[in-house]
Design a protein around this motif. Structure first.
Motif, short mmCIF file in Angstrom:
data_model
loop_
_atom_site.label_atom_id
_atom_site.label_comp_id
_atom_site.label_asym_id
_atom_site.label_seq_id
_atom_site.Cartn_x
_atom_site.Cartn_y
_atom_site.Cartn_z
N VAL A 94 37.78 43.04 58.98
CA VAL A 94 36.74 43.10 58.04
C VAL A 94 36.34 41.60 57.92
N ASN A 95 34.92 41.49 58.14
CA ASN A 95 34.54 39.78 58.19
C ASN A 95 33.04 39.98 57.29
N GLU A 96 32.68 40.79 56.42
CA GLU A 96 31.63 40.93 55.46
C GLU A 96 32.02 41.86 54.41
N ILE A 97 31.66 41.40 53.42
CA ILE A 97 31.68 42.06 51.97
C ILE A 97 30.28 42.31 51.51
N VAL A 98 29.90 43.60 51.03
CA VAL A 98 28.21 43.61 51.01
C VAL A 98 28.17 43.42 49.21
N THR A 99 27.05 43.01 49.26
CA THR A 99 26.48 42.67 47.84
C THR A 99 26.91 43.73 46.68
N ASN A 100 27.45 43.43 45.60
CA ASN A 100 28.04 44.07 44.59
C ASN A 100 29.34 44.89 44.84
N ALA A 101 29.80 44.48 45.98
CA ALA A 101 31.10 45.28 46.10
C ALA A 101 32.18 44.82 45.41
N GLY A 102 32.02 43.91 44.48
CA GLY A 102 32.94 43.32 43.28
C GLY A 102 32.84 44.35 42.22
N ASN A 103 31.96 45.33 42.14
CA ASN A 103 31.93 46.47 41.32
C ASN A 103 32.97 47.41 41.71
N VAL A 104 34.07 47.46 40.85
CA VAL A 104 35.04 48.35 41.42
C VAL A 104 34.70 49.97 41.32
N SER A 105 33.79 50.18 40.38
CA SER A 105 33.23 51.63 40.20
C SER A 105 32.52 52.23 41.34
N LEU A 106 31.88 51.24 42.21
CA LEU A 106 30.94 51.81 43.42
C LEU A 106 31.72 51.78 44.59
N ASN A 107 33.10 51.68 44.67
CA ASN A 107 33.90 51.84 45.80
C ASN A 107 33.33 51.21 47.05
N LEU A 108 32.68 49.87 46.92
CA LEU A 108 32.18 49.18 48.25
C LEU A 108 33.16 48.45 48.87
N PHE A 109 34.18 48.17 48.37
CA PHE A 109 35.14 47.13 48.94
C PHE A 109 35.94 47.98 50.19
N PRO A 110 36.45 47.25 50.99
CA PRO A 110 37.20 47.79 52.17
C PRO A 110 38.34 48.74 51.64
N LYS A 111 38.54 49.84 52.20
CA LYS A 111 39.84 50.58 51.90
C LYS A 111 41.08 49.82 52.05
N GLY A 112 41.83 50.01 50.95
CA GLY A 112 43.12 49.53 50.82
C GLY A 112 43.21 48.14 50.30
N ALA A 113 41.99 47.38 50.30
CA ALA A 113 41.99 46.08 49.45
C ALA A 113 41.92 46.37 48.05
N ILE A 114 42.35 45.39 47.47
CA ILE A 114 42.65 45.22 45.84
C ILE A 114 41.81 44.11 45.35
N GLN A 115 41.32 44.61 44.06
CA GLN A 115 40.69 43.52 43.33
C GLN A 115 41.40 43.48 42.00
N SER A 116 41.97 42.33 41.73
CA SER A 116 42.82 42.42 40.79
C SER A 116 42.21 41.65 39.53
N VAL A 117 42.94 41.63 38.32
CA VAL A 117 42.06 41.24 37.06
C VAL A 117 41.92 39.90 37.11
N THR A 118 40.61 39.52 36.47
CA THR A 118 40.35 38.12 36.56
C THR A 118 40.66 37.58 34.92
N ASP A 119 40.23 36.41 34.82
CA ASP A 119 40.56 35.88 33.32
C ASP A 119 39.57 36.60 32.31
N TYR A 120 38.75 37.38 32.84
CA TYR A 120 37.81 38.18 31.59
C TYR A 120 38.71 39.28 31.07
N GLY A 121 40.08 39.61 31.94
CA GLY A 121 40.78 40.74 31.90
C GLY A 121 40.25 42.17 32.54
N ILE A 122 39.10 41.92 33.25
CA ILE A 122 38.85 43.04 34.05
C ILE A 122 39.23 43.14 35.70
N LYS A 123 39.16 44.28 36.26
CA LYS A 123 39.11 44.11 37.72
C LYS A 123 37.99 43.97 38.24
#
Length: 182
Positions: A94-123
């Motif tokens: 993978v060499n690109e992440i699309v716009t709004n892939a950080g929204n975990v509910s949209l499932n736009l992030f690459p399969k198998g990748a993890i977006q963990s908790v931020t300092d906001y307390g959200i994933k």
């Protein structure tokens, strides 16, 4: 004398081309030098769209087995900065992440990748939300080329532990800096 100058010029061009290094580079079609309302968090008194930016990287070093992404604000009035995005186990193909892939509910992030908790307390992605009147904050988005295919961490791992693991596994990193104020 002219032949000597020509040979010198040709050898400089050849050696520059031959020995030029390709550097690990990060770019984004969504980001310039300043953040926008699209990037701004929606919550904590902010009313932005909370859209993570499109990211594209190239020239990862040999031996890269996976990637990670962070977004950090060193200017947050916390004493330790603020982590806005923590993602890892992004496959090496993978060499690109699309716009709004950080929204975990949209499932736009690459399969198998993890977006963990931020300092906001959200994933996932949590955009800028500096205090009003606090001036410009610096937001550093970094892609890490890692020497391991997987960090043995979960979506609930806090930013400090992820950062420690990134530090121990980084081959190279590339960053973009954007500024934002309210």
């Amino acid at each position: 004398m002219k032949l000597a100058n020509l040979l010198l010029a040709v050898s400089v061009i050849f050696s520059t081309t031959l020995f030029a290094q390709r550097t690990f580079t990060l770019s984004s079609k969504d980001l310039g030098g300043q953040g926008t309302k699209a990037l701004e968090f929606n919550g904590f008194g902010c009313s932005g769209e909370n859209q993570s930016p499109q990211l594209l990287w190239k020239n990862a070093p040999e031996g890269t087995k996976s990637f990670a992404i962070t977004m950090y604000d060193p200017d947050a009035p916390t004493g330790s900065g603020f982590w806005h995005w923590i993602a890892f186990n992004i496959p090496s193909n993978v060499n690109e992440i699309v716009t709004n892939a950080g929204n975990v509910s949209l499932n736009l992030f690459p399969k198998g990748a993890i977006q963990s908790v931020t300092d906001y307390g959200i994933k996932g992605f949590g955009g800028p939300c500096p205090p009003e009147g606090h001036g410009f904050h610096e937001y550093i988005i970094t892609v890490y080329a890692l020497k391991t295919d997987k960090l043995e961490l979960t979506e609930n791992t806090n930013p400090a532990i992820v950062g420690f693991n990134l530090w121990n596994n980084t081959l190279a990193k590339a960053s973009i800096v954007a500024y934002y104020k309210r």
